[in-house]
Design an enzyme around this catalytic site. Structure first.
Site, PDB file in Angstrom:
ATOM      1  N   HIS A  64       0.873  -1.166   0.054  1.00 23.77           N
ATOM      2  CA  HIS A  64       0.031   0.127  -0.011  1.00 23.77           C
ATOM      3  C   HIS A  64       0.644   1.224  -0.056  1.00 23.77           C
ATOM      4  CE1 HIS A  64      -3.711  -2.418   0.930  1.00 23.77           C
ATOM      5  NE2 HIS A  64      -2.988  -2.948   1.464  1.00 23.77           N
ATOM      6  N   ARG A  66      -0.567   4.667  -0.572  1.00 22.37           N
ATOM      7  CA  ARG A  66      -1.387   5.550  -0.366  1.00 22.37           C
ATOM      8  C   ARG A  66      -1.342   6.798  -1.026  1.00 22.37           C
ATOM      9  NH1 ARG A  66      -3.567   1.838   3.134  1.00 22.37           N
ATOM     10  NH2 ARG A  66      -2.324   1.446   5.059  1.00 22.37           N
ATOM     11  N   HIS A 182      -9.431  -9.869  -1.320  1.00 21.26           N
ATOM     12  CA  HIS A 182      -9.272  -9.676   0.165  1.00 21.26           C
ATOM     13  C   HIS A 182     -10.282 -10.534   0.664  1.00 21.26           C
ATOM     14  CE1 HIS A 182      -9.092  -7.116   3.916  1.00 21.26           C
ATOM     15  NE2 HIS A 182     -10.187  -7.624   3.962  1.00 21.26           N
ATOM     16  N   ASP A 308       1.838  -7.225   2.647  1.00 23.38           N
ATOM     17  CA  ASP A 308       0.963  -6.282   2.891  1.00 23.38           C
ATOM     18  C   ASP A 308       1.464  -5.146   3.607  1.00 23.38           C
ATOM     19  OD1 ASP A 308      -1.607  -5.303   2.731  1.00 23.38           O
ATOM     20  OD2 ASP A 308      -2.356  -6.852   4.577  1.00 23.38           O
ATOM     21  N   PHE A 326      -6.091  -0.538  10.914  1.00 17.57           N
ATOM     22  CA  PHE A 326      -5.534  -2.060  10.764  1.00 17.57           C
ATOM     23  C   PHE A 326      -4.406  -1.826   9.596  1.00 17.57           C
ATOM     24  CE2 PHE A 326     -10.215  -3.389  10.879  1.00 17.57           C
ATOM     25  CZ  PHE A 326      -9.987  -4.454  11.759  1.00 17.57           C
ATOM     26  N   GLY A 327      -3.291  -2.588  10.106  1.00 16.39           N
ATOM     27  CA  GLY A 327      -2.110  -2.612   9.134  1.00 16.39           C
ATOM     28  C   GLY A 327      -0.915  -2.711   9.887  1.00 16.39           C
TER      29      GLY A 327
HETATM   30  O1  DOR Z   1      -4.533  -4.648   7.759  1.00 18.69           O
HETATM   31  C1  DOR Z   1      -4.660  -4.167   6.576  1.00 18.69           C
HETATM   32  N1  DOR Z   1      -4.372  -3.011   6.224  1.00 18.69           N
HETATM   33  N2  DOR Z   1      -5.274  -4.927   6.112  1.00 18.69           N
HETATM   34  C2  DOR Z   1      -6.104  -4.568   4.906  1.00 18.69           C
HETATM   35  O2  DOR Z   1      -6.672  -5.380   4.165  1.00 18.69           O
HETATM   36  C3  DOR Z   1      -5.739  -3.156   4.469  1.00 18.69           C
HETATM   37  C4  DOR Z   1      -4.585  -2.607   4.794  1.00 18.69           C
HETATM   38  C5  DOR Z   1      -4.584  -1.112   4.675  1.00 18.69           C
HETATM   39  O3  DOR Z   1      -5.125  -0.679   3.538  1.00 18.69           O
HETATM   40  O4  DOR Z   1      -4.337  -0.378   5.875  1.00 18.69           O
HETATM   41 ZN    ZN Z   2      -3.538  -5.148   2.025  1.00 17.53          ZN
END
Ligand code: DOR
Ligand code: ZN
Length: 426
Positions: A64, A66, A182, A308, A326-327
Site C-alpha cells: 500500500h 497511499r 481480500h 501487505d 488495521f495494518g
Molecule cells: O491490515 C490491513 N491494512 N489489511 C488490509 O486489508 C488493508 C490494509 C490497509 O490498507 O491499511
Molecule cells: Zn493489503
C-alpha cells in the site's frame, strides 16, 4: 554503463552457494562467471560485495503506497524507497487510495506519477468495483487493462455479493487477468477487531471468527472454478483457508495465494495489551493457524510471501484496538525476518525463501525477473546475510513505522538493490 559485482555468492543447484562475478551492461545481466576484470575488461563501476549473497530482486505482490489521497501515511517515493531498502525490485500497489484508479484516466494519471516518482518497478492494481465502495457496479476491467492496470483487487474490503464477484471473474477470465481477493464476509464480522479466542476475551476486545475469511474463500473457489479465472487470495490467515486452497489445487482450480510475515511469525497470544500496534486485517491468528500456514508454505499450498506493507500515521496506531487502523509495515524487514526465523532455524532452505519472495511470484504473475539469467533485466539484490541489526524506525525509508517487530534482532541486511541495472539502494 558497465558494472561488475565481484566476490558474490549465488545460489546454485541443490542449495549450494557458488562464488562468482556478475556483469551488468546497461539494463541487463550480461554475464555471470569469474575473473572478468582479469580479462582486461574495463568497468565503469566495480562493487566488491565481500561474499554477500546476490539474488534476483525480491518481488512483493501486495503493498500500500497511499498516493493519491493519503500522502501523510506514505507516498510512491517513500514506499518505493522502502521497497528498495528491503531488497524489492518489483512491487504491486493496491488501489485503496483516493481517488481509486477505477477509470482509464485515473489509472493513466497514477501510472504517470509512478513513472516520475518510483525508484523500483511499481505495478498498479485497479479496483474490481467502481470506487471500491460499490458492491455491485463492476469497474470496466477491459478498459482498465488497456490503460495499464496490473490486476484487480478491492483489498481492504471483501466483495460481499457473490454475483458481483462472479461477473468480475468471468470478465477477468476473458481478458486474462487475475482477481486478487481480500476475503472477508462483513455479515459475520460483528464489529470484531482481533482474532476471536481466549486472548480477545481476556483483553475484552471484540473478536473476528475464522469463518469471516474462510467462508468467503470457499464461495470464491466455487465461483472461480466455474468462471475459469485465476483467483489469487491475499494474506491468508486461517487453517481452514489453507485446507480449502490445498483441496482446490488438487481439483485443478486456478488458485494461488500469499501469506504475510506477521501471520507466520505472530499469533494472538503475542498481543500483550489493547494496543493497535497488533491490529491488522486479517487478524493475528491462533497458534493452530500459524502451524497450518507454515505447513502450507512448505508443501506448496501457499505460493508466495507478500508483505501487505500497510503504513499508517502514528496517531492512527498509538491507540486501542477499537480506534486504531488495521495494518503493519513490512517492506524493510520481511526478508531479514524470514531469513532469521525460517532459514537460520532450518525450517526453510534459503533457495525456497528466494523462490517464495521472487521466483514464484514472477512465475505466477508472468512478470520479468525472478531469476539471475543472462540477457534478462538487471533486477538484482545483494544481501549481507551475516549482518545483524535491530529493527529500528530510525532506519526506515517508509513514513510508517507501525510494526510490532520494532526492537527484534535479525540478520541479513540489504547492501545493494539494482533495478534495470540502476542502483536503487546502497
Ligand atoms: O491490515 C490491513 N491494512 N489489511 C488490509 O486489508 C488493508 C490494509 C490497509 O490498507 O491499511
Ligand atoms: Zn493489503
Amino acid at each position: 554503463m558497465r558494472i561488475l559485482i565481484k566476490n558474490a555468492q549465488m545460489i546454485a543447484k541443490d542449495n549450494d552457494l557458488l562464488a562468482g562475478e556478475i556483469w551488468l551492461e546497461d539494463n541487463v545481466i550480461h554475464a555471470i562467471g569469474q575473473d572478468f576484470e582479469k580479462q582486461s575488461l574495463s568497468f565503469d563501476k566495480v562493487y566488491d560485495v565481500k561474499n554477500a549473497l546476490v539474488i534476483p530482486g525480491l518481488i512483493d505482490v501486495h503493498v500500500h503506497f497511499r498516493e493519491p489521497g493519503f500522502e501523510y501515511k506514505e507516498t510512491i517515493r517513500t514506499g518505493s524507497l522502502a521497497a528498495a531498502h528491503g531488497g524489492f525490485t518489483q512491487v504491486c500497489a493496491m488501489p485503496n487510495v483516493n481517488p481509486a484508479p477505477d477509470t482509464p484516466e485515473k489509472m493513466q494519471r497514477m501510472l504517470a506519477k509512478i513513472k516520475q516518482e518510483a525508484v523500483v518497478k511499481v505495478h498498479q492494481y485497479a479496483p474490481i468495483t467502481k470506487n471500491r465502495e460499490s458492491d455491485t457496479d463492476l469497474a470496466d476491467l477491459a478498459d482498465l487493462k488497456k490503460a495499464g492496470a496490473w490486476n484487480f483487487s478491492n483489498d481492504g474490503l471483501g466483495v460481499q455479493t457473490a454475483d458481483t464477484m462472479y461477473r468480475a471473474m468471468v470478465e477477468a477470465a476473458k481478458i486474462e487477468k487475475t482477481i486478487v481477493a481480500h476475503a472477508e464476509d462483513n455479515s459475520l464480522l460483528n464489529g470484531g477487531v482481533m482474532h476471536a479466542g481466549k486472548r480477545a476475551r481476556e483483553l475484552g476486545i471484540p473478536g473476528i471468527f475464522s469463518i469471516v475469511e474462510s467462508s468467503q474463500v470457499a464461495r470464491d473457489l466455487a465461483l472461480a472454478q466455474s468462471a475459469g479465472c485465476h483467483y489469487h487470495v491475499c494474506h491468508i490467515s486461517t487453517k481452514e483457508t489453507v485446507q480449502l486452497i490445498r483441496e482446490a489445487k488438487k481439483a485443478d482450480t486456478y488458485v494461488t495465494c500469499e501469506v504475510t510475515p506477521h501471520h507466520l511469525l505472530l499469533t494472538d497470544e503475542d498481543i500483550l495489551a489493547d494496543n493497535a500496534i497488533w491490529k491488522v486485517n486479517p487478524p493475528l491468528p491462533r497458534k493452530a493457524d500459524q502451524e497450518a500456514l507454515i505447513e502450507g508454505l512448505l508443501d506448496g499450498t501457499i505460493d508466495m510471501i507478500a508483505t501487505d506493507h500497510a503504513p499508517h500515521a502514528q496517531a492512527e496506531k498509538e491507540t486501542n484496538f477499537i480506534n486504531g487502523a488495521f495494518g503493519i509495515v513490512g517492506l524493510e524487514q520481511t526478508f531479514s525476518l524470514m531469513y532469521t526465523h525460517f532459514v537460520e532455524k532450518g525450517i526453510l532452505a534459503l533457495e525456497k525463501l528466494i523462490h517464495l519472495m521472487s521466483t514464484h511470484p514472477a512465475k505466477v504473475f508472468k512478470m520479468s525477473g525472478g531469476c539471475l539469467q543472462i540477457g534478462k533485466s538487471a533486477d538484482i539484490t545483494v544481501i549481507n546475510l551475516d549482518q545483524e541489526y535491530v529493527i529500528d524506525a530510525k532506519n526506515f525509508e517508509s513514513k510508517g513505522y507501525n510494526t510490532p517487530f520494532l526492537g527484534w534482532k535479525v540478520k541479513g541486511d540489504t547492501l545493494l538493490t539494482f533495478v534495470d541495472g540502476k542502483l536503487a539502494w546502497g
